[in-house]
Structures are given as structure tokens and as C-alpha cells.
Design a protein around this motif. Structure first.
Motif, PDB file in Angstrom:
ATOM      1  N   PRO A  43       0.837  -1.204   0.000  1.00 44.96           N
ATOM      2  CA  PRO A  43       0.000   0.000   0.000  1.00 44.96           C
ATOM      3  C   PRO A  43       0.873   1.256   0.000  1.00 44.96           C
ATOM      4  CG  PRO A  43       0.039  -1.022   2.174  1.00 44.96           C
ATOM      5  CD  PRO A  43       0.728  -1.963   1.242  1.00 44.96           C
ATOM      6  N   ALA A  48      -5.144   2.891   1.243  1.00 47.67           N
ATOM      7  CA  ALA A  48      -4.701   1.559   0.837  1.00 47.67           C
ATOM      8  C   ALA A  48      -4.239   0.743   2.039  1.00 47.67           C
ATOM      9  CB  ALA A  48      -3.579   1.669  -0.191  1.00 47.67           C
ATOM     10  N   ALA A  52      -5.738  -2.768   3.278  1.00 52.23           N
ATOM     11  CA  ALA A  52      -4.941  -3.974   3.507  1.00 52.23           C
ATOM     12  C   ALA A  52      -5.282  -4.586   4.870  1.00 52.23           C
ATOM     13  CB  ALA A  52      -3.454  -3.643   3.428  1.00 52.23           C
ATOM     14  N   SER A 112     -11.457   2.937   5.073  1.00 53.65           N
ATOM     15  CA  SER A 112     -10.705   3.038   3.815  1.00 53.65           C
ATOM     16  C   SER A 112     -11.539   3.702   2.729  1.00 53.65           C
ATOM     17  CB  SER A 112     -10.273   1.640   3.372  1.00 53.65           C
ATOM     18  OG  SER A 112      -9.695   1.673   2.090  1.00 53.65           O
TER      19      SER A 112
END
Length: 449
Positions: A43, A48, A52, A112
């Protein structure tokens, strides 16, 4: 009378330890798969990185879901070697961890999305549920899991009818199925060999549940045609049920084990309950003994001969196979005498190697006294009946460590089999440990955590 029992046989490594090691290794493999994908595509931004973390929690949660189902699938390798109470505790702990990881997965995934779209957290959650394929079904499955967990909490469980509690727990199978498609679309599985492996794991777990919880009991019940042959009142609130059928020996049940019985009568057939055998299985039949503590067990006192029974495979670790030494102490409390009376009859032991301590609050609560005395005389076993209920500040507990050592010298050299009410089992195990008995030589059975 032909007794059907097994010899002591060779020692084996603990299947419980092997099962725990296998589960841990599988979890490591899941994390390693995620790490491989992250290292290959690290990431580069905050969103990101959150994604993850959400993927890791999602993979672990999916694995824990499968493990949760397997723990309840009644696998013989677990049920015949690990006490029921230990399995239930593992199931409860795994469930709590699963809910925590699921919460982390959902929170990180929404965070996210919110970071990537600059949307508020709630708005991002609504947008994801309405736009991402199969996310709505996964969210529904998560709600079902939380509902089942809430039903397990003692304040709720005490107020909830067994039928509703059971239905909520059965809904967890739907919860696992609801999240399956969403998992396959995840970045760590989509378009990779892991997708086939993940699908295969789900199919294998589904097959195990279908066989051991549904098909095997139906097959056993059809093959053996088990029926009530007699109902004997042992005391006003304790009844023994005698069962006959075809090829009883092929059931493979051992002294100390229990079977899950489903009574094929209106109002009783929807649920199965575990009841221990109170006598060694013979070619003529089986006997289990039950104390009336609720509507279901109370109804067993009115069973009639000829009534058909459905039964699952034998289970329980309170057997000869877990024994590690020559000398044995059987420590029973109340209705817990049922499996220990069967062990007293079926143990492969020399004269003087077995001691039974049977505790009740009052002398008139002793079950199978004439049978126990006859077995003790025939097998050269020592029997002690204790009838003292300790009051706060009212003297020593009759199964305290000093009292046990007085009754059983060199107690540290014994295997101890303990069965009775949960509080009594806890007290007895603590007393045995204080008296020097190794934990691995204390064998218990408890259907409640």
C-alpha cells in the motif's frame, strides 16, 4: 449377559493438542497468503493501508467462521477425545474472537472507503452496502452472528426459550453462507488459486456438517432401530430409560460416553440432548439416566415402551482411552454418578485399583446403591458415600483435598474421573490439584461451560 467394552489399548498423543496445532497452522497459512499479496503490491497511501488491514481481518474472519462451524460439526476425532465442556469453551472463545475480527474488518473497510472518497463514515458505509456486490448479504450474516452471540449471554439465555436459542444458532450457518460470495470477490482471492482452495474448504466443512449432524444420525437410527423398552423411576425426580435395538454392539459406545438422543414424540423430537449411559452397553440394550430439571427432561419420565429414538454417534472423553495409569478414582456428585457407574463396571482394572467416592446432599439421593455395592464387591473396589452439604463456615468440604487424601492414600498416583454439577466439578478439580494429582490425569465431563 454379554458385555461390550474395549480394552485399555496403547497410549496415543492428545488429539486435542493435534487439533489445536492444526488450527493454528491453518491460521498462519491464511496470514501468510495475505502477507504474500501485500508484499507483492504494498500500500502507498493511508486508504490503501486501511484496505490492507481490512483484507487481513476479512480473511481471518472467514477462516474463524469455518473453524466455528467445525467445532460444532460433531467430528468424532474431537468428540471422542475432548471433553464436551472444553469443546464448548473453545467454541465460545473462537466466537468472541470472530466477532472482534469481523468488527475490525467492517470498521477498516468503511474507513478506507471514507478516506478514498472523502465521504463521512456513515455515508461511506451506506454507499458500500448499496453498491458493492453481495456486501448486503455479508452485512446480514454479520448481524446474525451478533444475534446468536447475544443469545448466548447468560441473562438473555435464561429468558429465552430453548427453541428460539437453537434457531438463532442454526442461523449462523446462513451467516457463513451469506458471507461466502463476498469473500470470493475480495482482492486476495479473486482471480487467484486461493479462490479454489477457499471454495474447497467451504465444501469440505459443509460436507462434514451434513454427514455428522444429519446423515450419520439418520443412518445409525435406521440401522439400529432404537426404541424405548422400559422406563424405571430411580427417585421421584430421576428416571432410567432402557433402550433396545438391532446390533447394539455396532454402535461402538464405550462406558463413560454419552449419546445425543432425539425422542420421536410430539414436543420432543425437534431437539436432541446428550445423556450419558449409566451401565455398560450389552447385546441386550443400553441404559441412560436423567434427572428432571426442566420441561424436556421432565417429559422423559412419561415415555412409553416402543417409542422410537434417533441417536447420534457416541461422544465423550470420560473413557478408558484417556487413562494414563493403573489406579483410578471415580469422583461423582448427584446425577454425575451415571457415567461413573458405567466406568466402575467396565474399567479394565485389577482388584484394589479402583475407588469410587459418591457425594450427595442426603443419603436418600444415592442412585444405584445396590448395583454399586454389588460391583464393588465383585471387582474389589473401594466405595465411599458422602452426604454432607457444606455451609458457609460450617466445616470442611467433604471433597476437600485433606478429606480426599484421607480416603485415598497416594492420591497423586491416581487417574481421577470427575462428573457432577458444574460447581462440584470445579471444587473437585481444585481439590485434586491441591492433593498433587497432575492436571493431565484429571478427566471431567461437563455439558455446560
Amino acid at each position: 449377559m454379554t458385555i461390550l467394552t474395549a480394552g485399555r489399548g496403547p497410549r496415543r498423543a492428545s488429539p486435542g493438542t493435534a487439533a489445536a496445532a492444526t488450527a493454528a497452522a491453518a491460521l498462519v497459512a491464511v496470514v501468510a497468503w495475505w502477507l504474500r499479496n501485500v508484499v507483492g503490491n504494498p500500500p502507498t497511501a493511508g486508504a490503501a493501508a486501511l484496505s490492507a488491514g481490512a483484507r487481513l481481518c476479512g480473511l481471518v474472519a472467514g477462516y474463524l467462521c469455518l473453524l466455528q462451524v467445525l467445532l460444532a460439526a460433531r467430528l468424532p476425532v474431537l468428540e471422542r477425545w475432548i471433553p464436551a465442556g472444553h469443546l464448548r469453551l473453545a467454541h465460545a472463545v473462537n466466537g468472541l474472537v470472530l466477532l472482534a475480527v469481523l468488527t475490525g474488518h467492517a470498521g477498516l473497510a468503511v474507513a478506507s472507503e471514507a478516506a478514498a472518497s472523502s465521504a463521512p463514515f456513515v455515508g461511506a458505509a451506506i454507499g458500500m452496502i448499496t453498491s458493492y456486490p453481495y456486501l448486503w448479504s455479508s452485512a446480514l450474516g454479520m448481524l446474525l452472528l451478533f444475534a446468536a452471540a447475544a443469545a448466548t449471554a447468560r441473562p438473555v439465555r435464561r429468558r429465552l426459550r430453548y427453541g428460539w436459542w437453537h434457531a438463532l444458532h442454526l442461523s449462523t450457518y446462513l451467516a457463513v453462507a451469506a458471507g461466502f460470495a463476498h469473500q470470493l470477490l475480495g482482492a486476495d482471492l479473486r482471480g487467484t488459486p486461493g479462490r479454489a482452495v477457499w471454495s474447497g474448504l467451504h465444501i469440505a466443512v459443509l460436507a462434514a456438517v451434513a454427514w455428522y449432524r444429519v446423515l450419520a444420525p439418520l443412518w445409525l437410527s435406521w440401522r439400529h432401530d432404537l426404541r424405548v423398552s422400559a422406563v424405571v423411576a430411580e427417585t421421584p425426580d430421576v428416571v432410567s430409560v432402557w433402550v433396545t435395538g438391532r446390533q447394539i454392539g455396532a454402535l461402538g459406545v464405550e462406558p463413560g460416553q454419552y449419546l445425543r438422543w432425539r425422542i420421536m414424540r410430539r414436543g420432543l423430537w425437534l431437539h436432541s440432548h446428550p445423556f450419558s449411559l449409566s451401565a455398560v452397553p450389552t447385546a441386550e440394550g443400553l441404559r441412560f439416566t436423567v434427572k428432571a430439571v426442566g420441561d424436556y427432561t421432565g417429559a422423559l419420565m412419561q415415555l412409553t415402551p416402543g417409542l422410537r429414538l434417533l441417536v447420534s454417534s457416541p461422544a465423550g472423553a470420560l473413557t478408558e482411552r484417556t487413562r494414563r495409569g493403573r489406579k483410578v478414582l471415580l469422583l461423582a456428585g448427584g446425577i454425575g454418578i451415571a457415567p461413573l457407574r458405567a466406568l466402575l463396571e467396565g474399567l479394565d482394572a485389577d482388584r484394589g485399583d479402583v475407588t469410587l467416592i459418591y457425594r450427595t446432599d442426603h443419603a436418600d439421593e444415592v442412585l444405584f446403591r445396590s448395583e454399586i455395592d454389588e460391583l464393588a464387591d465383585r471387582r474389589g473396589a473401594d466405595v465411599h458415600y458422602l452426604h454432607s452439604h457444606p455451609e458457609p463456615g460450617g466445616g470442611p468440604d467433604p471433597i476437600g483435598p485433606h478429606q480426599l487424601v484421607r480416603l485415598v492414600p497416594a492420591l497423586f498416583d491416581y487417574d481421577a474421573y470427575v462428573c457432577g454439577p458444574p460447581g462440584m466439578v470445579i471444587t473437585a478439580v481444585a481439590a485434586l490439584r491441591t492433593a498433587g494429582v497432575q492436571r493431565r490425569r484429571i478427566h471431567t465431563e461437563n455439558f455446560r461451560i
